[in-house]
Motif scaffolding. Structure first.
Motif, PDB file in Angstrom:
ATOM      1  N   TYR A 110      -8.449   3.767  31.705  1.00  0.00           N
ATOM      2  CA  TYR A 110      -8.728   2.343  31.881  1.00  0.00           C
ATOM      3  C   TYR A 110      -8.005   1.905  33.141  1.00  0.00           C
ATOM      4  O   TYR A 110      -6.768   1.934  33.201  1.00  0.00           O
ATOM      5  N   GLN A 127      -9.675  -4.941  23.671  1.00  0.00           N
ATOM      6  CA  GLN A 127     -11.134  -4.911  23.655  1.00  0.00           C
ATOM      7  C   GLN A 127     -11.647  -3.538  24.090  1.00  0.00           C
ATOM      8  O   GLN A 127     -12.585  -2.992  23.494  1.00  0.00           O
ATOM      9  N   ALA A 128     -11.022  -2.959  25.124  1.00  0.00           N
ATOM     10  CA  ALA A 128     -11.434  -1.646  25.608  1.00  0.00           C
ATOM     11  C   ALA A 128     -11.181  -0.565  24.567  1.00  0.00           C
ATOM     12  O   ALA A 128     -12.011   0.333  24.375  1.00  0.00           O
ATOM     13  N   SER A 186      -7.753  -7.653  27.129  1.00  0.00           N
ATOM     14  CA  SER A 186      -8.756  -6.745  27.684  1.00  0.00           C
ATOM     15  C   SER A 186      -8.499  -5.312  27.255  1.00  0.00           C
ATOM     16  O   SER A 186      -9.440  -4.544  26.990  1.00  0.00           O
ATOM     17  N   GLU A 211     -13.988  -1.034  21.977  1.00  0.00           N
ATOM     18  CA  GLU A 211     -15.308  -0.692  22.493  1.00  0.00           C
ATOM     19  C   GLU A 211     -15.461   0.805  22.742  1.00  0.00           C
ATOM     20  O   GLU A 211     -16.555   1.361  22.561  1.00  0.00           O
ATOM     21  N   GLU A 212     -14.375   1.457  23.132  1.00  0.00           N
ATOM     22  CA  GLU A 212     -14.433   2.887  23.423  1.00  0.00           C
ATOM     23  C   GLU A 212     -14.217   3.751  22.183  1.00  0.00           C
ATOM     24  O   GLU A 212     -14.265   4.979  22.262  1.00  0.00           O
TER      25      GLU A 212
END
Length: 368
Positions: free
Chosen positions: A132, A149-150, A146, A153-154
């Protein structure tokens, strides 16, 4: 002068013998700004402890304490936690390896740029790494919302962070980090935090929080701050159940009797620690100001090192080599920091005289 070949540049700081041999420079002439070691040298108390230990033949003739009871007791007292919440090893990597196996981590978000051993260790343990990229414009600070969230999502089950961040030295305050850990816990995300340079801002450490947070483990390096990296001592702090599992996965006798004796003495040397923080703050501020006069950008570090960013038209690898050959100053090449744009070098904060020598050398190199 040609740029140094990329496959030569050391992947770690402090590799003076390799560099001296490559360039034909006597190693004793080199000033090492590549390794972030306290320029004060080891505490007198630690050296005295080593001398006392060596005066007793039993120190070398007997096995070290298998439980490392005295070392863990001292670590616990200085950290204001219990010994049962501490695992010790001969460096950070064995602790990270044991943690990855203990937590059964399969997929880990890794904010970059970061210390190269993070990715190497994750990959060696079969963990899928999801990089990231941190924002250079924001000084590589952690945008925690963020990041979470990453992670989600990943499909990651863990995140590995350095605080303060390496190579920038940027700090994420404990209060913000604590909220992130609590949100991660709601999603069963493990948070691994390397606090290798937190000794410079101990009030922001999450060591005590790690005892209560089942999804958190915090790593510490003892040897950088106390200038004894040759002794190889690091420790991890987490819940009792996590530490029990870690200890089962670590090799026996991970730390020598000599290393344990020196670290115990160093940890109790409050005067040394306070003076180190005071001097480092003054020296870092001076160095930041002088570098700014040379139009070299630095990031807001809370540690004993600075990440230097040069103008686009400047060739950082060539600056690295000229500083070495012409001024016998070894900076940290940043070419192996994943996610870090070209044009960066890292410099430790050293003594006043060494820092002045660094600034003078850069001034001369940049003027050419």
């Amino acid at each position: 002068m040609k740029n140094p070949p990329q496959d030569f540049l050391p992947v770690h700081g402090g590799q003076l013998r390799l560099i001296a041999a490559r360039y034909g420079v006597p190693v004793e002439q080199l000033v090492d700004f590549s390794a972030n070691i306290n320029p004060a040298g080891p505490p007198v108390s630690a050296l005295a402890a080593l001398n006392r230990a060596l005066a007793d033949p039993a120190t070398l003739a007997a096995y070290p304490d298998l439980e490392l009871a005295e070392l863990k007791k001292t670590l616990a007292e200085t950290s204001k936690i219990l010994s049962e919440n501490i695992a010790v090893a001969n460096g950070f990597v064995p602790l990270l390896e044991a943690t990855l196996r203990s937590f059964r981590i399969a997929r880990c978000l890794l904010p970059v740029p970061s210390f190269s051993e993070y990715r190497r260790t994750l990959a060696n343990e079969g963990v899928e790494v999801v990089p990231y990229c941190l924002s250079q414009e924001n000084g590589f600070s952690y945008a925690l919302d963020s990041l979470l969230q990453a992670v989600l999502e990943e499909g990651c089950d863990a995140i590995l962070l350095a605080n303060p961040q390496n190579p920038s030295g940027v700090l994420c305050e404990a209060e913000r980090m604590q909220r992130f850990i609590e949100m991660a816990a709601e999603h069963r995300i493990k948070v691994l935090i390397d606090e290798a340079f937190m000794d410079y801002v101990p009030a922001e450490s999450l060591t005590q929080a790690a005892v209560e947070q089942e999804n958190l483990i915090v790593f510490h390096s003892v040897t950088k701050f106390f200038a004894i990296p040759g002794l190889r001592v690091a420790y991890a702090v987490s819940s009792t159940s996590t530490i029990e599992d870690l200890n089962r996965r670590l090799a026996p006798w991970p730390v020598t009797t000599l290393a344990s004796s020196a670290v115990c003495a160093a940890l109790q040397d409050d005067a040394y620690a306070e003076e180190t923080r005071r001097k480092n703050s003054l020296r870092r501020t001076w160095l930041e100001q002088e570098l700014a006069r040379l139009k070299i950008i630095t990031y807001p570090s809370s540690t004993n090192f600075l990440l230097l960013r040069f103008a686009k038209e400047m060739d950082a690898p060539l600056i690295w080599e000229r500083m070495l050959v012409e001024h016998q100053i070894v900076l940290r090449s940043c070419t192996n920091f994943e996610g870090l744009a070209a044009g960066h070098l890292r410099a430790a904060v050293r003594s006043e005289a060494d820092n002045e020598r660094l600034v003078d050398g850069l001034k001369r190199v940049l003027a050419r």
